[in-house]
Design a protein around this motif. Structure first.
Motif, short mmCIF file in Angstrom:
data_model
loop_
_atom_site.label_atom_id
_atom_site.label_comp_id
_atom_site.label_asym_id
_atom_site.label_seq_id
_atom_site.Cartn_x
_atom_site.Cartn_y
_atom_site.Cartn_z
N UNK A 217 0.86 -1.18 0.00
CA UNK A 217 0.00 0.00 0.00
C UNK A 217 0.90 1.23 0.00
N UNK A 218 0.74 2.08 -1.02
CA UNK A 218 1.61 3.25 -1.17
C UNK A 218 0.77 4.53 -1.25
N UNK B 145 6.43 1.21 6.62
CA UNK B 145 5.76 1.36 7.91
C UNK B 145 5.04 0.03 8.16
N UNK B 146 5.42 -0.68 9.20
CA UNK B 146 4.90 -2.04 9.38
C UNK B 146 4.10 -2.19 10.67
N UNK B 147 3.07 -3.02 10.58
CA UNK B 147 2.30 -3.39 11.77
C UNK B 147 3.19 -4.23 12.69
N UNK C 263 -1.16 3.51 10.64
CA UNK C 263 -0.22 3.21 9.56
C UNK C 263 -0.73 3.76 8.24
N UNK C 264 -2.00 3.52 7.92
CA UNK C 264 -2.56 3.98 6.66
C UNK C 264 -2.65 5.50 6.60
N UNK D 264 -8.72 -2.83 2.42
CA UNK D 264 -10.07 -2.54 1.95
C UNK D 264 -11.03 -2.21 3.09
N UNK D 265 -10.57 -2.41 4.33
CA UNK D 265 -11.42 -2.14 5.48
C UNK D 265 -11.45 -0.65 5.83
N UNK D 266 -10.56 0.12 5.22
CA UNK D 266 -10.47 1.55 5.48
C UNK D 266 -10.65 2.31 4.16
N UNK D 267 -10.79 3.60 4.25
CA UNK D 267 -10.92 4.42 3.06
C UNK D 267 -9.68 4.29 2.18
N UNK D 268 -9.90 4.11 0.89
CA UNK D 268 -8.78 3.98 -0.04
C UNK D 268 -8.37 5.33 -0.65
N UNK D 269 -9.02 6.40 -0.21
CA UNK D 269 -8.67 7.73 -0.73
C UNK D 269 -7.24 8.07 -0.33
#
Length: 295
Positions: A167-168, A189-191, A226-227, A245-250
């Motif tokens: 995810x970038x 940035x890692x969980x 992180x996102x 996909x559980x969060x906003x992809x904007x």
């Protein structure tokens, strides 16, 4: 010695002071102190040593605390089981979930409420370590976590494994799919769990397998944080596909990893020796009734 006295004793241990314990038990301090003295007289040993304002367990006290805590849990669960014999599916169902697996819950909750309208839900969020602690401490009955988990005291239903994706930030000039070794070029940035091993170690090991040390600029147990940092251009992250996909992809871009061999595994878990309420048992059944995994 009876259940009531054992409850008094356990509360004193947990609060470390008779005064605080009395307040929590909604009773005056003198009667509680008297009950403690009666217990010590019956046993013939001191249960506490005083260390300043705090009470510390003696060796005898430690043995009694371990036994008393187990007896109280068994008593409460036995009482629940007896009460549920003549009842339908009612009460409060406490469930925990890591944020990266929360998408398993909403549709099930909606369908479950239609079938069992007398059930209320209590949800807890946390990483896998926090949720396993919540199960052990009886704060929740069920939890959806990322594997692996420590210990063998849990029963489980394994959930479908998921691919990892990169995810970038949206404005990065990067193709829709890349080879894993190309991640070497990006700050990550890692969980990372509060305690124990999980996604972080999987990703780092996969980087090493592809011949490079990752450039990790941040580690955090919270996927939303992180996102947010990814959206601000701080770096990229690697997450299970459904997490992104559980969060906003904007403001972000999902990039396929062509040759990533590791997958993220999750499970619904519960304490194997614990009595589960009717609500918990019925909720477990939704994971074997062919319901869609995700909304």
């Amino acid at each position: 010695m009876d259940i009531r006295q054992l409850k008094y004793f356990v509360t004193i241990v947990q609060e470390e002071q008779v005064t605080k314990a009395a307040k929590k038990l909604h009773m005056a301090q003198p009667p509680l102190s008297q009950q403690l003295k009666l217990m010590e007289m019956e046993i013939g040993e001191k249960l506490f040593d005083r260390n300043g304002k705090k009470l510390e367990l003696t060796e005898t006290g430690k043995v009694l605390y371990k036994k008393a805590e187990a007896l109280l849990i068994q008593f409460e669960e036995s009482l629940l089981e007896v009460k549920e014999v003549s009842k339908g599916v009612k009460g409060t169902l406490s469930i925990g979930s890591v944020k990266t697996c929360f998408s398993y819950i909403p549709q099930r909750m909606r369908t479950f409420r239609v079938k069992y309208p007398d059930i209320r839900f209590k949800l807890m969020e946390g990483d896998t370590f926090r949720l396993t602690e919540g199960l052990i401490n009886r704060e929740i009955e069920l939890a959806i976590v990322r594997l692996p988990i420590n210990g063998k005291k849990f029963s489980s239903i394994n959930l479908p494994p998921e691919d990892f994706v990169l995810v970038t930030p949206k404005d990065w000039d990067i193709p829709d799919s890349i080879e894993f070794k190309q991640i070497k070029e990006y700050p990550l940035l890692l969980l990372h769990r509060v305690s124990g091993q999980g996604t972080y170690e999987l990703i780092v090991d996969e980087c090493l397998r592809h011949g490079f040390d990752p450039t990790i600029v941040c580690e955090c147990p919270d996927a939303a944080m992180i996102l947010s940092l990814v959206k601000e251009g701080v770096g990229a992250t690697i997450m299970p596909r459904t997490t992104s996909k559980s969060f906003s992809t904007q403001g972000i871009k999902i990039v396929e990893l062509i040759d990533c061999v590791v997958q993220s595994e999750a499970a619904l878990i519960w304490l194997e020796e614990r009595y589960l309420s009717k609500g918990a048992v019925k909720f477990l059944e939704t994971f074997s009734e062919g319901m869609p995994s995700y909304p």
